[in-house]
Motif scaffolding. Structure first.
Motif, short mmCIF file in Angstrom:
data_model
loop_
_atom_site.label_atom_id
_atom_site.label_comp_id
_atom_site.label_asym_id
_atom_site.label_seq_id
_atom_site.Cartn_x
_atom_site.Cartn_y
_atom_site.Cartn_z
N ALA A 1 -16.04 -40.51 18.40
CA ALA A 1 -16.70 -41.65 19.04
C ALA A 1 -17.55 -41.12 20.18
O ALA A 1 -17.09 -40.33 21.00
CB ALA A 1 -15.67 -42.64 19.56
N LEU A 2 -18.80 -41.56 20.21
CA LEU A 2 -19.72 -41.12 21.25
C LEU A 2 -19.86 -42.25 22.26
O LEU A 2 -20.08 -43.41 21.89
CB LEU A 2 -21.08 -40.85 20.60
CG LEU A 2 -22.17 -40.33 21.52
CD1 LEU A 2 -21.93 -38.86 21.81
CD2 LEU A 2 -23.53 -40.53 20.88
N ILE A 3 -19.71 -41.93 23.54
CA ILE A 3 -19.87 -42.95 24.57
C ILE A 3 -21.03 -42.57 25.46
O ILE A 3 -21.03 -41.51 26.09
CB ILE A 3 -18.59 -43.11 25.43
CG1 ILE A 3 -17.46 -43.63 24.55
CG2 ILE A 3 -18.82 -44.08 26.56
CD1 ILE A 3 -16.53 -42.57 24.12
N VAL A 4 -22.04 -43.42 25.49
CA VAL A 4 -23.20 -43.17 26.33
C VAL A 4 -22.98 -43.89 27.64
O VAL A 4 -22.72 -45.09 27.67
CB VAL A 4 -24.49 -43.70 25.68
CG1 VAL A 4 -25.70 -43.25 26.49
CG2 VAL A 4 -24.59 -43.24 24.25
N TYR B 1 -18.22 -38.22 25.85
CA TYR B 1 -19.07 -38.96 26.79
C TYR B 1 -20.35 -38.16 27.02
O TYR B 1 -20.29 -36.96 27.28
CB TYR B 1 -18.36 -39.13 28.14
CG TYR B 1 -17.22 -40.12 28.09
CD1 TYR B 1 -15.97 -39.75 27.60
CD2 TYR B 1 -17.38 -41.42 28.55
CE1 TYR B 1 -14.91 -40.65 27.57
CE2 TYR B 1 -16.34 -42.33 28.52
CZ TYR B 1 -15.11 -41.95 28.02
OH TYR B 1 -14.08 -42.85 27.99
N VAL B 2 -21.48 -38.83 26.91
CA VAL B 2 -22.75 -38.14 27.18
C VAL B 2 -23.67 -39.03 28.02
O VAL B 2 -23.57 -40.25 28.03
CB VAL B 2 -23.52 -37.77 25.89
CG1 VAL B 2 -22.73 -36.79 25.05
CG2 VAL B 2 -23.88 -39.01 25.10
N SER B 3 -24.58 -38.36 28.71
CA SER B 3 -25.58 -39.08 29.48
C SER B 3 -26.76 -39.42 28.57
O SER B 3 -26.99 -38.74 27.58
CB SER B 3 -26.06 -38.20 30.63
OG SER B 3 -26.56 -36.98 30.11
N PRO B 4 -27.52 -40.44 28.92
CA PRO B 4 -28.70 -40.78 28.10
C PRO B 4 -29.72 -39.64 28.06
O PRO B 4 -30.40 -39.47 27.06
CB PRO B 4 -29.26 -42.03 28.77
CG PRO B 4 -28.58 -42.15 30.08
CD PRO B 4 -27.30 -41.42 29.99
N GLU B 5 -29.82 -38.89 29.15
CA GLU B 5 -30.76 -37.76 29.15
C GLU B 5 -30.41 -36.79 28.03
O GLU B 5 -31.26 -36.30 27.31
CB GLU B 5 -30.68 -36.96 30.47
CG GLU B 5 -31.11 -37.72 31.70
CD GLU B 5 -29.94 -38.43 32.35
OE1 GLU B 5 -29.04 -38.90 31.60
OE2 GLU B 5 -29.92 -38.56 33.59
#
Ligand code: ADP
Ligand code: ZN
Length: 627
Positions: A70-73, A122-126
């Motif tokens: 699961a990717l969380i932006v 968890y990732v940043s939008p950048e």
């Protein structure tokens, strides 16, 4: 997220078991279960839940129960580590990728991903805007994309972030992966934007009630810079954790210093401090080692401190949305808390000053609209909760019992009759006009617009001469705040009556407004006092101290116009139209050049009347102590 992977749809008992085992919770909070179920069935989701509503669980639980990644932006880089630590505490293999990681750490994370050892990333939008990065995600069996703080994608939100726009690519690149968007600040406009820009396919939409009954809302006129009031407030809440928000770093520093000098454990927190220091102070607060944080808006995003007992805003916030989010940081544990807003006339000037600096005209207009709404909230004598929830398109009947208005702290009186006069003027003119025109009608003011449209012939013309313009404008504001008058679609649209407004007009409802004491408005008296104590107010060309002052100047300008017109035997509007006088009242030109900039002032009129009007402006500024 099992849908695509063919995992059996778990029944409610299975969900509850995992809820207990993995997270230690006995029951779902409102809407969590339906969201989890929708996500696990592979559906897109749009969920607007208030702060503290328990959004993380809505993607963490499916991540735990399914397989894959699961990717969380999330835009909150500073919080990612905490979120990841929290998930790991719950036994969920989690990691994050953003610019704060060293190359080594990032490599370790990639390796773990490749080995299939991570469930939550968890990732940043950048980071997501890098095409290669998105391409590699598909290799790791992406099963769910959760977009946190989804309102950041909308220009209508108060926290628009251009880097959120690239998230629009996710739907194209991962057509089969469900996307769940979460936000705590969705209005209808933001909701539409999020669904459209993320390309959600017939999403499961959840709009939780945004009501926070445990929070008591109060607005009080600010004395001076508010520091002494804040000190009194903190002493009344001895030892209880709370947050003071100030509009500037300088203000935050000053208030924190004052509190600390009086023996209160208080620290400042703002974007001007070293990261290290900020982190340390946030942690002190979260761990109950410091009672009070005096912060700018930089503080509090996502901090999960359950026992914040009060929030004070020492300056007027820029938007209801931001205000509600900040007050929402109180009482996550569901116990009672208080939100106090201090408001002084200097706020209007300084916020206008900020707004004037915004270059994009549309963005400026949005900022203006937010300020107007905020002012209405601060100044009207209408249940605060009704107003706050109306912002989220939620109806609340009022009489909440948990705000200063409902608790009887703001003196009110029955204004039903006056309200009906104003509503009647709106109806008789086709529900197309704004407050100023309606007030002109009830006060019997023969402006150009009134005369041109024959509105001086209406039965409502002049039925409200017993009160001044300012009084009626306040009433119009309160009627809007109470949801009796609503603005039609479009920028220039005037007031329409809501269902509630119609009941009021028909005499089936009553309307309570602020008690008149010369001029209406609960904050008038203390506002004037505050102004005297704050001679250093930023007064620029457009920053009016308050609507009343502007109105006063407008009336003097009208007198000047009348004298000129009478002397020359001309109709008044030939001298200058109301629009011109309004512009003069707003911008207060004291030079010929400045006056020329007002619409309707050409060289000839400048030559003929300029001096008289400039003199009127100067006299006004002197009287008001502003020159
Ligand atoms: P949000 O992101 O919506 O502001 P969080 O996901 O941070 O909220 O959750 C707020 C708090 O509520 C957290 O402390 C979380 O552990 C807790 N929480 C979430 N779901 C439940 C639940 N079902 N029962 C009890 N506490 C919960
Ligand atoms: Zn109320």
């Amino acid at each position: 997220m099992g849908g695509a992977a063919g995992v059996d749809k778990p029944g409610a008992p299975a969900l509850l078991r995992v809820l207990k085992q993995q997270f230690g919770f006995d029951a779902f909070r409102p809407h969590q279960e339906e969201i989890v179920t929708a996500v696990m069935a592979g559906r897109d989701v749009f969920a607007a839940l208030p702060t503290g509503g328990g959004k993380s669980l809505c993607y963490q639980l499916p991540a735990v129960m399914g397989d894959g990644l699961a990717l969380i932006v999330s835009p909150l880089i500073s919080l990612m580590k905490d979120q990841v630590d929290g998930a790991r505490e719950d036994g969920i293999p989690a990691a994050f990728l953003n610019s704060t990681l060293s190359a080594d750490e990032a490599r370790d994370t990639w390796r773990a991903l490749a080995a299939g050892g991570i469930r939550l990333l968890y990732v940043s939008p950048e980071r997501l805007s890098i095409p290669n990065f998105r391409a590699s995600l598909s290799r790791f069996g992406l099963k769910l994309i959760a977009v946190d703080e989804a309102h950041c994608i909308s220009e209508w939100g108060h926290e628009f972030r251009p880097d959120y726009r690239t998230l629009g690519l996710l739907r194209e690149e991962f057509p089969d992966v469900p996307i769940a968007a979460f936000t705590a600040t969705a209005t209808a406009a933001v909701q539409q934007d999020v669904i459209r820009l993320l390309g959600l396919k017939s999403p499961f939409v959840v709009r939780a009630s945004f009501d926070r009954p445990e929070i008591f809302y109060r607005v009080v006129g600010r004395e001076g810079n508010g520091d002494e009031q804040i000190l009194r407030h903190v002493r009344q809440h001895d030892g209880e954790p709370g947050i003071v928000y100030r509009g500037s770093r300088k203000g935050a520093e000053r208030t924190a210093e004052l509190l600390a000098s009086r023996g209160i454990s208080a620290v400042a927190y703002h974007a001007g401090l070293e990261d290290e220091l900020r982190r340390a102070r946030q942690e002190q607060f979260v761990k109950d080692k410091v009672d009070v944080v005096v912060a700018t808006i930089a503080f509090g995003m996502g901090i999960d401190k359950p026992n914040v007992r009060w929030i004070v805003h020492g300056d007027l916030p820029r938007s209801i949305e931001g205000y509600y989010q900040e007050t929402g940081r109180a009482a996550r544990d569901g116990e009672d808390a208080e939100a106090l807003l201090l408001f002084g006339p200097g706020d209007i000037a300084s916020l206008r000053w900020h707004i004037e600096k915004v270059e994009d005209p549309e963005e400026r207009e949005r900022a203006e609209a937010r300020l107007r709404e905020m002012l209405r909230y601060a100044q009207s004598a209408v249940c605060r909760r009704t107003q706050l929830l109306a912002h989220f398109d939620e109806r609340h009947a009022g009489s909440c019992g948990r705000c200063d208005v409902c608790a009887g702290e703001v003196q009110r009186e029955d204004l039903t009759e006056a309200a009906r006069k104003l509503l009647s003027a709106a109806v008789r003119t086709g529900e197309r006009f704004g407050a100023h025109h309606l007030v002109d009608i009830v006060t019997g003011t023969p402006t150009d617009k009134v005369l041109e449209r024959g509105h001086d012939a209406l039965p409502t013309f002049g039925v409200g001469r017993e009160h001044e313009r300012g009084w009626w404008l306040d009433l119009a504001r309160d009627l809007e705040a109470a949801g009796c008058l609503v603005r039609g679609d479009g920028r220039t649209a005037g007031f329409e009556l809501s269902a509630k407004g119609r009941l009021l007009l028909q005499g089936k409802e009553t309307f309570m407004g602020a008690k008149s004491s010369g001029s209406r408005g609960p904050l008038r008296a203390s506002s004037r006092k505050a102004r005297e104590e704050q001679p250093e107010l930023p007064v620029d060309g457009v920053g009016e101290l308050d609507m009343m002052a502007q109105e006063g100047l407008f009336q003097s300008l009208r007198q000047v116009r009348k004298q000129i017109a009478d002397a020359k035997g001309l109709p008044a509007y030939v001298v200058f139209g109301d629009k011109t006088l309004r512009a003069i009242a707003r911008t207060r030109p004291t030079t010929s050049a400045a006056l020329l900039r007002c619409p309707g002032v050409g060289e000839a009129k400048l030559e003929a009347y300029g001096e008289l009007f400039i003199r009127a402006v100067r006299e006004f500024l002197e009287r008001a102590g502003l020159s």
